[in-house]
Design a protein around this motif. Structure first.
Motif, short mmCIF file in Angstrom:
data_model
loop_
_atom_site.label_atom_id
_atom_site.label_comp_id
_atom_site.label_asym_id
_atom_site.label_seq_id
_atom_site.Cartn_x
_atom_site.Cartn_y
_atom_site.Cartn_z
N MET A 139 0.85 -1.21 0.00
CA MET A 139 0.00 0.00 0.00
C MET A 139 0.87 1.25 0.00
O MET A 139 1.89 1.29 0.70
CB MET A 139 -0.87 -0.01 1.27
N VAL A 140 0.46 2.23 -0.81
CA VAL A 140 1.14 3.53 -0.83
C VAL A 140 0.06 4.60 -0.65
O VAL A 140 -1.02 4.50 -1.24
CB VAL A 140 1.87 3.76 -2.18
N ARG A 141 0.34 5.60 0.19
CA ARG A 141 -0.60 6.70 0.35
C ARG A 141 0.15 8.02 0.31
O ARG A 141 1.26 8.12 0.87
CB ARG A 141 -1.36 6.62 1.68
N ALA A 142 -0.40 9.00 -0.38
CA ALA A 142 0.25 10.31 -0.45
C ALA A 142 -0.82 11.40 -0.53
O ALA A 142 -1.89 11.19 -1.11
CB ALA A 142 1.15 10.38 -1.68
N ASP A 143 -0.53 12.55 0.04
CA ASP A 143 -1.44 13.70 -0.03
C ASP A 143 -0.67 14.96 -0.34
O ASP A 143 0.45 15.14 0.16
CB ASP A 143 -2.16 13.93 1.32
N PHE A 144 -1.27 15.82 -1.16
CA PHE A 144 -0.69 17.15 -1.40
C PHE A 144 -1.87 18.12 -1.54
O PHE A 144 -2.50 18.20 -2.60
CB PHE A 144 0.19 17.14 -2.65
N CYS A 145 -2.16 18.81 -0.46
CA CYS A 145 -3.31 19.72 -0.41
C CYS A 145 -2.87 21.04 0.23
O CYS A 145 -2.48 21.06 1.40
CB CYS A 145 -4.43 19.13 0.44
N LEU B 39 -3.72 19.80 4.08
CA LEU B 39 -3.60 18.51 4.77
C LEU B 39 -2.15 18.39 5.25
O LEU B 39 -1.31 19.20 4.87
CB LEU B 39 -3.94 17.36 3.82
N PRO B 40 -1.81 17.37 6.03
CA PRO B 40 -0.42 17.22 6.50
C PRO B 40 0.59 17.04 5.36
O PRO B 40 1.76 17.37 5.50
CB PRO B 40 -0.47 15.99 7.38
N ASN B 41 0.15 16.53 4.19
CA ASN B 41 1.03 16.40 3.01
C ASN B 41 2.25 15.54 3.23
O ASN B 41 3.38 15.91 2.90
CB ASN B 41 1.42 17.79 2.49
N ASP B 42 1.98 14.38 3.82
CA ASP B 42 3.04 13.38 3.99
C ASP B 42 2.72 12.19 3.07
O ASP B 42 1.72 12.21 2.33
CB ASP B 42 3.13 12.94 5.45
N ALA B 43 3.57 11.19 3.12
CA ALA B 43 3.34 9.98 2.32
C ALA B 43 3.83 8.78 3.10
O ALA B 43 4.67 8.92 4.01
CB ALA B 43 4.07 10.09 0.98
N ILE B 44 3.32 7.61 2.75
CA ILE B 44 3.75 6.39 3.43
C ILE B 44 3.76 5.22 2.45
O ILE B 44 2.91 5.15 1.55
CB ILE B 44 2.84 6.11 4.66
N GLN C 104 7.97 6.23 6.05
CA GLN C 104 7.14 7.44 6.10
C GLN C 104 7.94 8.60 5.55
O GLN C 104 9.14 8.75 5.85
CB GLN C 104 6.74 7.75 7.54
N VAL C 105 7.28 9.40 4.71
CA VAL C 105 7.89 10.62 4.19
C VAL C 105 7.13 11.78 4.81
O VAL C 105 6.02 12.10 4.38
CB VAL C 105 7.80 10.69 2.65
N PRO C 106 7.70 12.41 5.85
CA PRO C 106 6.97 13.52 6.48
C PRO C 106 6.82 14.68 5.51
O PRO C 106 7.57 14.80 4.53
CB PRO C 106 7.86 13.90 7.66
N SER C 107 5.87 15.57 5.79
CA SER C 107 5.69 16.76 4.96
C SER C 107 6.98 17.58 4.96
O SER C 107 7.66 17.67 5.99
CB SER C 107 4.56 17.61 5.55
N PRO C 108 7.36 18.16 3.85
CA PRO C 108 6.69 18.18 2.55
C PRO C 108 7.09 16.98 1.68
O PRO C 108 8.24 16.85 1.29
CB PRO C 108 7.21 19.48 1.93
N MET C 109 6.10 16.12 1.39
CA MET C 109 6.43 14.89 0.65
C MET C 109 6.94 15.16 -0.76
O MET C 109 7.59 14.33 -1.37
CB MET C 109 5.23 13.92 0.62
#
Ligand SMILES: NC(=O)c1ccc[n+]([C@@H]2O[C@H](COP(=O)([O-])OP(=O)(O)OC[C@H]3O[C@@H](n4cnc5c(N)ncnc54)[C@H](OP(=O)(O)O)[C@@H]3O)[C@@H](O)[C@H]2O)c1
Length: 334
Positions: free
Chosen positions: A149-155, A234-239, A248-253
């Motif tokens: 599983m991969v999850r990423a956010d950029f908001c 959003l926190p804008n991290d990724a995992i 885990q890639v903390p913000s800024p991913m």
């Protein structure tokens, strides 16, 4: 011998890229010319960055014989025309993301680079950060087992920025922000094409996407999800979650300076800028600039880390997500 850069456009990202180049040894990287649509803008940029040659059109930059590679920093609806102008003039090109408005345009750019036998790369700068290099090493070594599983956010709230919201300026969260999540997922899954994409989104009155959420299913029961938004933060991290652990890639991913691998954190600071920057961690563009130099020295026409096939895959996925969300640009109708 130094790689001689020409800068196409005097906008915000061109400023940051030029500052990033200055963090590298002058014997390796030199900015020799800048072109903008208006001479006064090019001149002001040149004064700020001590650039000797100034042009009031991109065509003049294309004709300059003393340039090894052009950095295209115009807004994305103009990437196609700028890239073709420079590739047809036999110039190597590093073009800002997204490479173009849709897959049809991306193909046209890649074909033009191939036909003219020049180097071309989409400036997906994230891939060249030391933290991204480390992610690829860890995955190759099987540090977290099999990735499931991969999850990423950029908001980030960008509704006050015209180029983020206006359709004719290439507005929309997916092409501006979501592309970073997509490229991250694609990097982890080695450029594999997903088996399915499910997207849902909210559009602005201008007809571009404000917020998009996407679920991607890959072969062997692997998945990825991402959200992008120009309306909220959003926190804008990724995992990346595997059978034996997680990264885990903390913000800024999108320009990472730290990684947490199975709860152990490592820092990867970017160089200090000599001038104020427009965007977060922009001196980290030095890593992609050095990649371009190394590729040119080796005579490569594309980067093995951000190859043409990956640019095309990103554009195809973006096209499909926009189709599901209902975002149509004028370029899609041509
Ligand atoms: N890598 C990153 O972190 C990052 C960050 C931000 C943006 N970007 C990308 O960089 C590109 C530029 O973004 P930016 O924030 O730098 O944009 P910007 O400052 O608003 O504009 C960049 C340049 O585009 C040209 N331009 C602007 N509006 C135009 C119009 N209506 N018609 C024709 N040309 C126009 C201008 O060139 P002239 O100077 O020649 O007039 C302008 O200087 C985008 O594709 C974006 O996705 C990347």
């Amino acid at each position: 011998m130094a790689t001689r850069w020409g800068i196409c456009s005097a906008g915000k990202i061109s400023h940051d890229f030029t500052v990033a180049l200055k963090t590298l040894p002058a014997e390796d990287h030199q900015v020799v010319a800048v072109a903008a649509r208006k001479l006064e803008n090019a001149q002001e940029f040149a004064n700020k960055h001590s650039i000797s040659r100034v042009y009031s059109s991109y065509e003049e930059l294309a004709r300059d014989p003393d340039i090894d590679v052009v950095y295209v920093g115009v807004i994305h609806p103009y990437h196609l025309s700028a890239c073709k102008l420079f590739t047809n003039a036999k110039k190597n090109v590093l073009c800002e993301k997204p490479l173009a408005m849709n897959a049809k345009e991306v193909k046209e750019i890649l074909d033009s680079a191939k036909k003219n036998d020049v180097f071309l790369m989409e400036a997906v700068w994230t891939r060249f950060f030391p933290a991204s290099v480390q992610i690829r090493n860890l995955l190759a070594q099987g540090e977290i087992g099999e990735v499931k599983m991969v999850r990423a956010d950029f908001c980030v709230p960008l509704l006050h920025v015209p180029r983020s919201v206006q359709k004719d300026l290439g507005g929309g969260a997916l092409l501006d922000l979501g592309i970073y999540c997509l490229q991250f997922i694609s990097m982890v899954y080695n450029g594999e094409k997903p088996e399915s994409i499910q997207a849902s989104g909210i559009c602005l009155e201008t007809g571009v996407d404000e917020s998009v959420a996407v679920i991607l299913k890959y072969s062997k029961n692997r998945m990825a999800t991402f959200t992008c938004s120009a309306g909220v933060q959003l926190p804008n991290d990724a995992i990346i979650a595997g059978t034996k652990g997680k990264i885990q890639v903390p913000s800024p991913m999108w320009c990472p300076t730290s990684l947490v691998v199975n709860e152990k954190e490592t820092q990867y600071p970017v160089p200090e800028p000599h001038l104020p920057l427009n965007f977060t961690n922009s001196t980290g563009m030095c890593y992609e600039a050095e990649e371009v130099r190394q590729c040119l020295l080796k005579g490569l026409k594309e980067s093995p880390v951000m190859p043409h096939a990956d640019s095309l895959l990103l554009a195809e996925m973006e096209d499909e997500i926009r189709r599901q969300v209902g975002v149509v640009y004028s370029q899609d109708c041509q």
